[in-house]
Design an enzyme around this catalytic site. Sequence first.
Site, PDB file in Angstrom:
ATOM      1  NE  ARG A   1      27.098  27.367  44.395  1.00  0.00           N
ATOM      2  CZ  ARG A   1      27.006  26.293  45.145  1.00  0.00           C
ATOM      3  NH1 ARG A   1      27.572  25.167  44.781  1.00  0.00           N
ATOM      4  NH2 ARG A   1      26.337  26.333  46.300  1.00  0.00           N
TER       5      ARG A   1
ATOM      6  NE  ARG B   1      28.345  28.960  48.024  1.00  0.00           N
ATOM      7  CZ  ARG B   1      27.962  27.910  48.737  1.00  0.00           C
ATOM      8  NH1 ARG B   1      28.821  26.950  49.046  1.00  0.00           N
ATOM      9  NH2 ARG B   1      26.710  27.809  49.163  1.00  0.00           N
TER      10      ARG B   1
ATOM     11  CG  ASN C   1      33.376  35.860  40.458  1.00  0.00           C
ATOM     12  OD1 ASN C   1      33.097  36.401  39.386  1.00  0.00           O
ATOM     13  ND2 ASN C   1      32.503  35.146  41.149  1.00  0.00           N
TER      14      ASN C   1
ATOM     15  CD  GLN D   1      34.443  45.186  43.647  1.00  0.00           C
ATOM     16  OE1 GLN D   1      34.147  44.584  44.673  1.00  0.00           O
ATOM     17  NE2 GLN D   1      33.556  45.498  42.744  1.00  0.00           N
TER      18      GLN D   1
ATOM     19  CB  VAL E   1      28.257  39.132  49.334  1.00  0.00           C
ATOM     20  CG1 VAL E   1      27.106  38.192  48.987  1.00  0.00           C
ATOM     21  CG2 VAL E   1      27.951  39.896  50.615  1.00  0.00           C
ATOM     22  N   GLY E   2      30.428  38.162  47.166  1.00  0.00           N
ATOM     23  CA  GLY E   2      30.672  37.466  45.888  1.00  0.00           C
ATOM     24  C   GLY E   2      31.551  36.238  46.096  1.00  0.00           C
ATOM     25  CG  ASN E   3      29.988  32.550  46.658  1.00  0.00           C
ATOM     26  OD1 ASN E   3      30.476  32.562  47.782  1.00  0.00           O
ATOM     27  ND2 ASN E   3      28.683  32.377  46.432  1.00  0.00           N
TER      28      ASN E   3
ATOM     29  CG  ASP F   1      27.002  29.332  55.054  1.00  0.00           C
ATOM     30  OD1 ASP F   1      26.479  28.740  54.102  1.00  0.00           O
ATOM     31  OD2 ASP F   1      27.923  30.152  54.912  1.00  0.00           O
TER      32      ASP F   1
ATOM     33  CG  HIS G   1      29.729  30.858  51.710  1.00  0.00           C
ATOM     34  ND1 HIS G   1      28.575  30.447  52.319  1.00  0.00           N
ATOM     35  CD2 HIS G   1      29.356  31.313  50.481  1.00  0.00           C
ATOM     36  CE1 HIS G   1      27.557  30.633  51.500  1.00  0.00           C
ATOM     37  NE2 HIS G   1      27.998  31.156  50.375  1.00  0.00           N
TER      38      HIS G   1
HETATM   39  N1  LIG Z   1      28.377  34.590  50.417  1.00  0.00           N
HETATM   40  C1  LIG Z   1      27.092  34.294  50.237  1.00  0.00           C
HETATM   41  O1  LIG Z   1      26.427  33.805  51.154  1.00  0.00           O
HETATM   42  C2  LIG Z   1      26.406  34.561  48.904  1.00  0.00           C
HETATM   43  C3  LIG Z   1      25.010  34.503  48.807  1.00  0.00           C
HETATM   44  C4  LIG Z   1      24.393  34.774  47.571  1.00  0.00           C
HETATM   45  C5  LIG Z   1      25.168  35.096  46.467  1.00  0.00           C
HETATM   46  N2  LIG Z   1      26.516  35.113  46.598  1.00  0.00           N
HETATM   47  C6  LIG Z   1      27.380  35.474  45.482  1.00  0.00           C
HETATM   48  O2  LIG Z   1      27.174  36.848  45.181  1.00  0.00           O
HETATM   49  C7  LIG Z   1      27.508  37.092  43.797  1.00  0.00           C
HETATM   50  C8  LIG Z   1      26.365  37.799  43.104  1.00  0.00           C
HETATM   51  O3  LIG Z   1      25.266  36.917  42.986  1.00  0.00           O
HETATM   52  P1  LIG Z   1      23.921  37.368  42.242  1.00  0.00           P
HETATM   53  O4  LIG Z   1      22.980  36.239  42.362  1.00  0.00           O
HETATM   54  O5  LIG Z   1      23.523  38.740  42.737  1.00  0.00           O
HETATM   55  O6  LIG Z   1      24.476  37.467  40.749  1.00  0.00           O
HETATM   56  P2  LIG Z   1      23.872  38.338  39.519  1.00  0.00           P
HETATM   57  O7  LIG Z   1      24.439  37.735  38.266  1.00  0.00           O
HETATM   58  O8  LIG Z   1      22.393  38.497  39.672  1.00  0.00           O
HETATM   59  O9  LIG Z   1      24.500  39.759  39.753  1.00  0.00           O
HETATM   60  C9  LIG Z   1      25.891  39.967  39.643  1.00  0.00           C
HETATM   61  C10 LIG Z   1      26.100  41.450  39.394  1.00  0.00           C
HETATM   62  O10 LIG Z   1      27.515  41.673  39.405  1.00  0.00           O
HETATM   63  C11 LIG Z   1      27.767  42.677  38.441  1.00  0.00           C
HETATM   64  N3  LIG Z   1      29.188  42.648  38.073  1.00  0.00           N
HETATM   65  C12 LIG Z   1      29.803  41.839  37.168  1.00  0.00           C
HETATM   66  N4  LIG Z   1      31.113  42.169  37.079  1.00  0.00           N
HETATM   67  C13 LIG Z   1      31.331  43.166  37.947  1.00  0.00           C
HETATM   68  C14 LIG Z   1      32.485  43.928  38.303  1.00  0.00           C
HETATM   69  N5  LIG Z   1      33.673  43.709  37.724  1.00  0.00           N
HETATM   70  N6  LIG Z   1      32.346  44.872  39.254  1.00  0.00           N
HETATM   71  C15 LIG Z   1      31.159  45.093  39.842  1.00  0.00           C
HETATM   72  N7  LIG Z   1      30.019  44.419  39.525  1.00  0.00           N
HETATM   73  C16 LIG Z   1      30.113  43.465  38.601  1.00  0.00           C
HETATM   74  C17 LIG Z   1      26.853  42.306  37.285  1.00  0.00           C
HETATM   75  O11 LIG Z   1      26.632  43.423  36.457  1.00  0.00           O
HETATM   76  C18 LIG Z   1      25.580  41.913  38.022  1.00  0.00           C
HETATM   77  O12 LIG Z   1      24.729  43.031  38.242  1.00  0.00           O
HETATM   78  C19 LIG Z   1      27.823  35.720  43.203  1.00  0.00           C
HETATM   79  O13 LIG Z   1      29.222  35.509  43.213  1.00  0.00           O
HETATM   80  C20 LIG Z   1      27.123  34.771  44.154  1.00  0.00           C
HETATM   81  O14 LIG Z   1      27.694  33.485  44.107  1.00  0.00           O
HETATM   82  C21 LIG Z   1      27.142  34.870  47.792  1.00  0.00           C
HETATM   83  O1  LIG Z   2      25.330  28.821  46.613  1.00  0.00           O
HETATM   84  C1  LIG Z   2      25.662  29.804  45.954  1.00  0.00           C
HETATM   85  O2  LIG Z   2      26.403  29.719  44.964  1.00  0.00           O
HETATM   86  C2  LIG Z   2      25.119  31.160  46.339  1.00  0.00           C
HETATM   87  C3  LIG Z   2      25.351  31.457  47.783  1.00  0.00           C
HETATM   88  O3  LIG Z   2      26.698  31.324  48.139  1.00  0.00           O
HETATM   89  C4  LIG Z   2      24.482  30.632  48.714  1.00  0.00           C
HETATM   90  O4  LIG Z   2      25.007  30.022  49.638  1.00  0.00           O
HETATM   91  O5  LIG Z   2      23.255  30.636  48.526  1.00  0.00           O
END
Ligand SMILES: NC(=O)c1ccc[n+]([C@@H]2O[C@H](COP(=O)([O-])OP(=O)(O)OC[C@H]3O[C@@H](n4cnc5c(N)ncnc54)[C@H](O)[C@@H]3O)[C@@H](O)[C@H]2O)c1
Ligand SMILES: O=C(O)C[C@H](O)C(=O)O
Length: 281
Positions: free
Chosen positions: A41, A47, A54, A61, A78-80, A108, A136
């Site tokens: 985001r 999120r 997403n 997957q 992990v992806g949001n 968290d 989350h």
């Molecule tokens: N749950 C949590 O605590 C938490 C913490 C941090 C980040 N996140 C989430 O993790 C995700 C990634 O964050 P980031 O900062 O690494 O983002 P980023 O933009 O740096 O990286 C995202 C990656 O995903 C790849 N991607 C895009 N489409 C794809 C697909 N269809 N299949 C596989 N890979 C694909 C992109 O090429 C890129 O390398 C986000 O959704 C973010 O919100 C979650």
């Molecule tokens: O806040 C976000 O969008 C990224 C991740 O989920 C976080 O909690 O840091």
Amino acid sequence: MGCYDVVEVVVVECLDVVATDDPAVAFKDIDAAFLVGAMPRKEGMERKDLLAANVKIFKAQGQALDQHAKKTVKVLVVGNPANTNALICAKYAPSIPRENFSAMTRLDQNRAQSQIAGKLGIPVSDVKNVIIWGNHSSTQFPDLRHATAHVNGQDVPVYDAIKDDAYLKGDFITTVQKRGAAVIAARKLSSAMSAAKAACDHMKSIWQGTPDGHFVSMGVFSDGSYNTPEGVMYSFPVTIQDQKWTIVKDLPIDDFAREKMDITAKELCEERDDAISACQD
Ligand SMILES: NC(=O)c1ccc[n+]([C@@H]2O[C@H](COP(=O)([O-])OP(=O)(O)OC[C@H]3O[C@@H](n4cnc5c(N)ncnc54)[C@H](O)[C@@H]3O)[C@@H](O)[C@H]2O)c1
Ligand SMILES: O=C(O)C[C@H](O)C(=O)O
């Protein structure tokens, strides 16, 4: 983190990296999946605003895991929005037990522990049994009612150690709820190293189990425990043994907690409905 980084980060004992965009190669007979690839985001977004972009990634997957991974694979999303993406991923991998899917709320939990450790001037590892309930997202409920801190040689309830109920029921909660947004405001990017550390902590807990008397939080399928809606990926306190998690039962829930647990449950039900209809398009 790119492939070169993974190999060169000396704290990781990395034997090999296979870089591929072919799911049949990426998911072939894997034991563990860290599903990170997804859009992050931007400032001002929640999120759940990422759902439309997403959720189909996690549908695809799930299908790939179903076809290629071991049936014992442990999948961390992990992806949001992580909880709902995990739900969709499991839905499209029907041959893999749904207990094998979990969503990350460990970041968290770590944030909550670090807030309390900082206040008390003790190591983060001396704060235990913090709970993250629900999503989350900014509706999550970081709950310290059952947490202890190691102070002056003994474990005491965090509420007794901090002696500031207004903070614990106010700023503490909003700080943890909004920490992801604060990181994005500061970096113009999502959390990275802390998220990677939390993902490692999460999988380590699955593989090594939780020590006696400790629990950790993760998003798992609700079985209706604590009057939460069955079937959504709700973050609960769990203990883990032999790679199987069990929701910690019978913790007392007061009215303050009940209200917050219901708010985050409602959001998860809305996200689930939106995600299911997005996947049918
Ligand atoms: N749950 C949590 O605590 C938490 C913490 C941090 C980040 N996140 C989430 O993790 C995700 C990634 O964050 P980031 O900062 O690494 O983002 P980023 O933009 O740096 O990286 C995202 C990656 O995903 C790849 N991607 C895009 N489409 C794809 C697909 N269809 N299949 C596989 N890979 C694909 C992109 O090429 C890129 O390398 C986000 O959704 C973010 O919100 C979650
Ligand atoms: O806040 C976000 O969008 C990224 C991740 O989920 C976080 O909690 O840091």
